[in-house]
Design an enzyme around this catalytic site. Structure first.
Site, PDB file in Angstrom:
ATOM      1  N   GLY A  44     -41.452 -61.253 -69.725  1.00  0.00           N
ATOM      2  CA  GLY A  44     -42.681 -61.757 -69.133  1.00  0.00           C
ATOM      3  C   GLY A  44     -43.885 -60.924 -69.482  1.00  0.00           C
ATOM      4  O   GLY A  44     -43.782 -59.858 -70.079  1.00  0.00           O
ATOM      5  N   GLU A  45     -45.007 -61.485 -69.088  1.00  0.00           N
ATOM      6  CA  GLU A  45     -46.273 -60.832 -69.333  1.00  0.00           C
ATOM      7  C   GLU A  45     -46.939 -60.760 -67.974  1.00  0.00           C
ATOM      8  O   GLU A  45     -47.386 -61.768 -67.449  1.00  0.00           O
ATOM      9  CB  GLU A  45     -47.081 -61.702 -70.313  1.00  0.00           C
ATOM     10  CG  GLU A  45     -48.338 -61.068 -70.824  1.00  0.00           C
ATOM     11  CD  GLU A  45     -48.085 -60.188 -72.034  1.00  0.00           C
ATOM     12  OE1 GLU A  45     -47.459 -60.667 -72.995  1.00  0.00           O
ATOM     13  OE2 GLU A  45     -48.523 -59.030 -72.014  1.00  0.00           O
TER      14      GLU A  45
ATOM     15  N   THR B 128     -49.706 -59.269 -65.052  1.00  0.00           N
ATOM     16  CA  THR B 128     -51.165 -59.233 -65.064  1.00  0.00           C
ATOM     17  C   THR B 128     -51.653 -58.062 -65.905  1.00  0.00           C
ATOM     18  O   THR B 128     -52.638 -58.156 -66.604  1.00  0.00           O
ATOM     19  CB  THR B 128     -51.704 -59.061 -63.623  1.00  0.00           C
ATOM     20  OG1 THR B 128     -50.942 -59.889 -62.760  1.00  0.00           O
ATOM     21  CG2 THR B 128     -53.154 -59.457 -63.554  1.00  0.00           C
TER      22      THR B 128
ATOM     23  N   LYS C  21     -46.616 -55.734 -70.143  1.00  0.00           N
ATOM     24  CA  LYS C  21     -45.426 -56.511 -70.488  1.00  0.00           C
ATOM     25  C   LYS C  21     -44.264 -56.170 -69.557  1.00  0.00           C
ATOM     26  O   LYS C  21     -44.149 -55.046 -69.069  1.00  0.00           O
ATOM     27  CB  LYS C  21     -45.021 -56.203 -71.922  1.00  0.00           C
ATOM     28  CG  LYS C  21     -45.932 -56.888 -72.923  1.00  0.00           C
ATOM     29  CD  LYS C  21     -45.434 -56.706 -74.351  1.00  0.00           C
ATOM     30  CE  LYS C  21     -46.199 -57.620 -75.277  1.00  0.00           C
ATOM     31  NZ  LYS C  21     -46.645 -56.983 -76.503  1.00  0.00           N
ATOM     32  N   VAL C  22     -43.405 -57.147 -69.357  1.00  0.00           N
ATOM     33  CA  VAL C  22     -42.224 -56.942 -68.524  1.00  0.00           C
ATOM     34  C   VAL C  22     -40.981 -57.117 -69.400  1.00  0.00           C
ATOM     35  O   VAL C  22     -40.873 -58.084 -70.160  1.00  0.00           O
ATOM     36  CB  VAL C  22     -42.185 -57.948 -67.355  1.00  0.00           C
ATOM     37  CG1 VAL C  22     -41.012 -57.644 -66.436  1.00  0.00           C
ATOM     38  CG2 VAL C  22     -43.487 -57.918 -66.574  1.00  0.00           C
TER      39      VAL C  22
ATOM     40  N   LYS D 296     -41.606 -52.808 -66.058  1.00  0.00           N
ATOM     41  CA  LYS D 296     -42.972 -53.265 -66.305  1.00  0.00           C
ATOM     42  C   LYS D 296     -43.763 -52.078 -66.816  1.00  0.00           C
ATOM     43  O   LYS D 296     -43.909 -51.075 -66.125  1.00  0.00           O
ATOM     44  CB  LYS D 296     -43.573 -53.795 -65.016  1.00  0.00           C
ATOM     45  CG  LYS D 296     -44.981 -54.316 -65.170  1.00  0.00           C
ATOM     46  CD  LYS D 296     -45.324 -55.143 -63.957  1.00  0.00           C
ATOM     47  CE  LYS D 296     -46.809 -55.394 -63.859  1.00  0.00           C
ATOM     48  NZ  LYS D 296     -47.140 -56.146 -62.657  1.00  0.00           N
TER      49      LYS D 296
ATOM     50  N   ASP E  29     -52.153 -64.052 -56.125  1.00  0.00           N
ATOM     51  CA  ASP E  29     -51.750 -64.653 -57.394  1.00  0.00           C
ATOM     52  C   ASP E  29     -50.416 -65.375 -57.247  1.00  0.00           C
ATOM     53  O   ASP E  29     -49.511 -65.210 -58.070  1.00  0.00           O
ATOM     54  CB  ASP E  29     -51.672 -63.591 -58.498  1.00  0.00           C
ATOM     55  CG  ASP E  29     -51.735 -64.228 -59.893  1.00  0.00           C
ATOM     56  OD1 ASP E  29     -52.112 -65.421 -59.984  1.00  0.00           O
ATOM     57  OD2 ASP E  29     -51.391 -63.551 -60.870  1.00  0.00           O
TER      58      ASP E  29
END
Lengths: 355, 423
Positions: A33-34, A36, A39-40, A55, A148
């Site tokens: 994932g990306e 906020t 990168k994750v 992260k 969010d």
């Protein structure tokens, strides 16, 4: 497939003996994932064999050193402990980077809703909705606004547990005093009308609107309000719920940008007609309470958990444990990549057919 | 902050025992003539943080957090092996961010440069580019284990002693701590029975808390215990309060503060019964022996502090208690009320008992140190800066000798820190 956790930026911190052992503790499996602010990755603990999510906090383009937003996220997560909030195991400094080490979650909601191999029962969907609201109720009780809530920040594991993740935009708020915050928060499709109309004074009710969007999305499988900008986002909402009137939302005319984006024509509320084919009557009631225009009348997370949808109407919530039978792991990132692959294939196919 | 102290990293990882504090200074002790200088250095550095924080416009709470970061960092590092002035700047910078009132990195560099370039600090080269501070910040955050939530005694003080509906700016600050997030009951059982202090007494308590950061107390005891010790001290040191306690008290008043009796509430028209100090103390249900220990340590700090002079032309002040009896509210400098007061109190308490007459003697920076009437050196920032410089030179010389022997304790020291952090 596997790459060693080794970032090319080798900084002077490397000569500190303790940073070596910790770096080798985790082996990166792949990117999932990306967030906020970075990168994750999925990674595996080489000692326990347990998976974690790493992260990485972007530091290199930060002229101001450690990003204040990352600091906020760390502080928030360290103070939170709930079964529906993603758990921060520890912080790790390795090769000049700072990593947050999270419990690993197999899927996110966006990824899971786009796949077609496993379908949720209504009892599963109710459970997901309940878990999300329980997480929010806890956050709001702790004085935290997430800011969010969206599909890719709602994480799921194969045990059917749902946890809220990515606190990159979250912050503490004061229950007694309303303070001014930025209104450039919450991903557009999940942003409540008061933020779209420019308010900077708000509280946890902004999360409840997003939760309402997610609730509908659970049933329809795709985001319900898909605008391209603030104006078209408002239009998308108006098309479903009608234009806001002072009767439904007494404060609407006082919103900073109300005059600027005043709707040209009056639209009626079509919500129930549009969504009754997906949602049960009690579900419609709750969604309507979550997606109430007037923030002061919008239902709170604690109230929502008491709704007839959970307490009276069947079926009772059931954890979607069937997710463990689902092949692969589904995150928004993969879904996005898959879409791009399809797009590319179509494009090349198109090119071939043209030839 | 809406967090539970008992579940926090502050409680679980950063309350250490005295032995750990001692071990942390093991290396420094090798390079210093008088071990007491190390305690005086702690006062000196805390004053530096306060000054820099004031220049940056930081609130008292942020300054306190910065000081706690500083103490925590030096649980794992030694003064002689690091640049404490750079660490101070980094602590202020990180604390400002961690407490949601960030300042620009350039401001920190500029202010730190201008402050520490003063002759008395003997800092010839404070780095001028941001990257050095950013790098230091990185090491600092690493050694702090990313534990950025710090609890302070201020909130306990306000919870226990603030008048209800008081609109003082003290209250405003307390509000920023997220007190509205109903958790006051967590520490205090029923939460009933506040001890209402007079405004001036409350302020004095606030200032004493500021002063506690000059010692290692914040590493040794939970903040609420420090707050209770400070409240006790205030009952004794604040003259009007003490007088009102004594006047209502039949003779044997020679006992310790916690057992003094008061009927202050007689003079107050409170809506609900205000507790007298004794039942107040009893209702707290905390370890009173520990409270007494903390009180002792605060008094010891003031005794030590008496030897320290921030300015060479500092006016000798009366004794601690007399000094406190004057309305502290008047002792304000420039800038915000509280941060200014923090410094002014530190000055007012740094009483030069050894030589009341030699205040105003110009400092001899190049030559030998000034000697007080008792034959001990007069402790000034310039003197301590020299002590620090000497420590670093000794450390370097030791390294040059191939002093692997001294590198060892350092490593072990760090390990202990890690082990504690992990535990």
């Amino acid at each position: 497939m596997q790459s060693r956790l080794a970032t090319p930026v080798a900084q002077s911190s490397d000569n500190r003996p303790d940073s070596f052992s910790r770096a080798d503790l985790y082996v990166i499996v792949n990117q999932v994932g990306e967030g906020t602010f970075g990168k994750v990755y999925k990674a595996r603990n080489t000692v326990t064999g347990m998976n974690v999510a790493l992260k990485r906090i972007r530091m290199e383009q930060e002229r101001d050193g450690f990003p204040v937003t990352a600091m906020r996220e760390i502080k928030l997560l360290q103070s939170l402990r709930h079964q529906n909030v993603v758990k921060l195991y520890e912080m790790m400094v390795s090769h000049g980077s700072v990593y947050m080490v999270f419990e690993y979650m197999d899927h996110d909601l966006t990824g899971v809703l786009t796949q077609t191999h496993f379908s949720f029962t209504d009892a599963n969907l109710k459970s997901l909705c309940q878990q999300m609201l329980a997480g929010l109720a806890y956050l709001h009780h702790k004085g935290v606004i997430h800011r969010d809530i969206k599909g890719s920040n709602i994480l799921l594991n194969n045990r059917g547990e749902l946890k809220l993740g990515d606190f990159g935009l979250a912050r503490f708020y004061q229950k007694r005093r309303r303070s001014d915050y930025t209104n450039r928060v919450i991903t557009l499709w999940y942003r409540p009308p008061e933020l779209l109309l420019g308010t900077t004074v708000y509280g946890p009710e902004v999360d409840m609107w997003s939760a309402g969007c997610i609730m509908l999305e659970l049933y329809t499988k795709k985001p319900v309000f898909q605008g391209n900008d603030d104006i078209s986002q408002l239009d998308a909402i108006y098309k479903v719920f009608g234009t806001p009137t002072p009767e439904r939302w007494p404060g609407v005319a006082d919103m900073p940008w109300y005059e600027l984006v005043k709707p040209k024509e009056i639209i009626d509320d079509h919500f129930r007609a549009l969504f009754k084919k997906w949602l049960s009557p009690a579900a419609l009631d709750l969604a309507e309470q979550l997606l109430t225009y007037d923030p002061s009348k919008r239902v709170t997370a604690t109230q929502a958990l008491e709704a007839p949808y959970f307490m009276q109407e069947g079926p009772a919530p059931v954890l979607p444990i069937g997710l463990s039978t689902l092949e692969g792991e589904w995150h928004e990132l993969e879904a996005k990549r898959e879409r791009e692959r399809v797009k590319k294939r179509r494009k090349t196919e198109g090119e071939f057919s043209q030839q | 902050m809406a967090t539970d102290f008992w579940a926090s990293s502050h409680y679980k990882r950063w309350i250490v025992d005295r032995a750990a504090v001692q071990r942390a200074r093991a290396e420094d002790r090798q390079f210093v003539d008088d071990p007491e200088y190390l305690d005086l250095l702690a006062i000196f550095f805390a004053n530096c943080i306060s000054k820099l924080g004031k220049k940056l416009g930081l609130r008292q709470r942020v300054i306190a957090t910065a000081t706690v970061f500083f103490h925590r960092f030096y649980l794992k590092n030694s003064y002689s092996e690091t640049d404490p002035f750079l660490v101070i700047a980094a602590c202020c910078y990180v604390a400002a961010k961690a407490e949601e009132s960030p300042v620009h990195i350039k401001n920190v560099v500029t202010e730190a440069r201008s402050l520490f370039s003063q002759e008395m600090y003997g800092v010839k080269t404070f780095p001028s580019d941001n990257s050095k501070l950013a790098e230091m910040e990185f090491y600092l955050v690493d050694d702090l284990e990313c534990d950025l939530t710090v609890f302070h005694p201020y909130r306990t003080l306000m919870t226990l002693c603030c008048k209800e509906g008081s609109s003082s700016d003290l209250d405003a600050e307390a509000g920023e701590l997220g007190v509205g997030i109903n958790e006051g009951h967590r520490y205090w059982g029923t939460g009933e029975g506040k001890l209402e202090l007079q405004e001036a007494a409350l302020q004095m308590a606030w200032f004493i808390i500021n002063d506690t950061y000059r010692s290692q107390l914040c590493l040794l005891y939970p903040p609420h215990m420090i707050a209770i010790a400070v409240i006790n001290l205030t009952l004794v040191l604040h003259n009007p309060t003490r007088a009102s306690i004594q006047s209502s008290n039949p003779p044997p008043a020679s006992q310790a503060a916690p057992t003094r009796r008061s009927s202050r509430q007689a003079s107050h028209h409170a809506k609900k019964p205000v507790q007298d100090p004794v039942s107040f103390q009893a209702s707290l249900n905390v370890n009173m022996t520990q409270v007494a220990t903390i009180m002792q340590e605060i008094i010891a700090l003031y005794t030590l502090w008496d030897r320290y002079k921030e300015d060479s032309n500092e006016q000798p002040k009366g004794s601690l208690i007399q000094n406190y009896s004057s309305p502290v509210t008047n002792s304000s400098g420039s800038g915000t009320k509280r941060s200014a007061a923090g410094v002014s109190v530190s000055r007012s308490t740094s009483v030069n008992t050894s030589s009341g007459s030699n205040g105003g003697t110009p400092m001899d920076l190049a030559g030998d140190v000034e000697i007080g009437e008792d034959g001990k050196p007069v402790i000034t920032p310039a003197f301590l800066s020299k002590v620090l410089l000497k420590m670093r030179e000794a450390k370097l010389a030791d390294l040059a000798k191939g002093g692997g022997g001294t590198a060892r304790p350092m490593a072990i020291n760090k390990m202990i820190g890690r082990a504690q952090a992990a535990g």
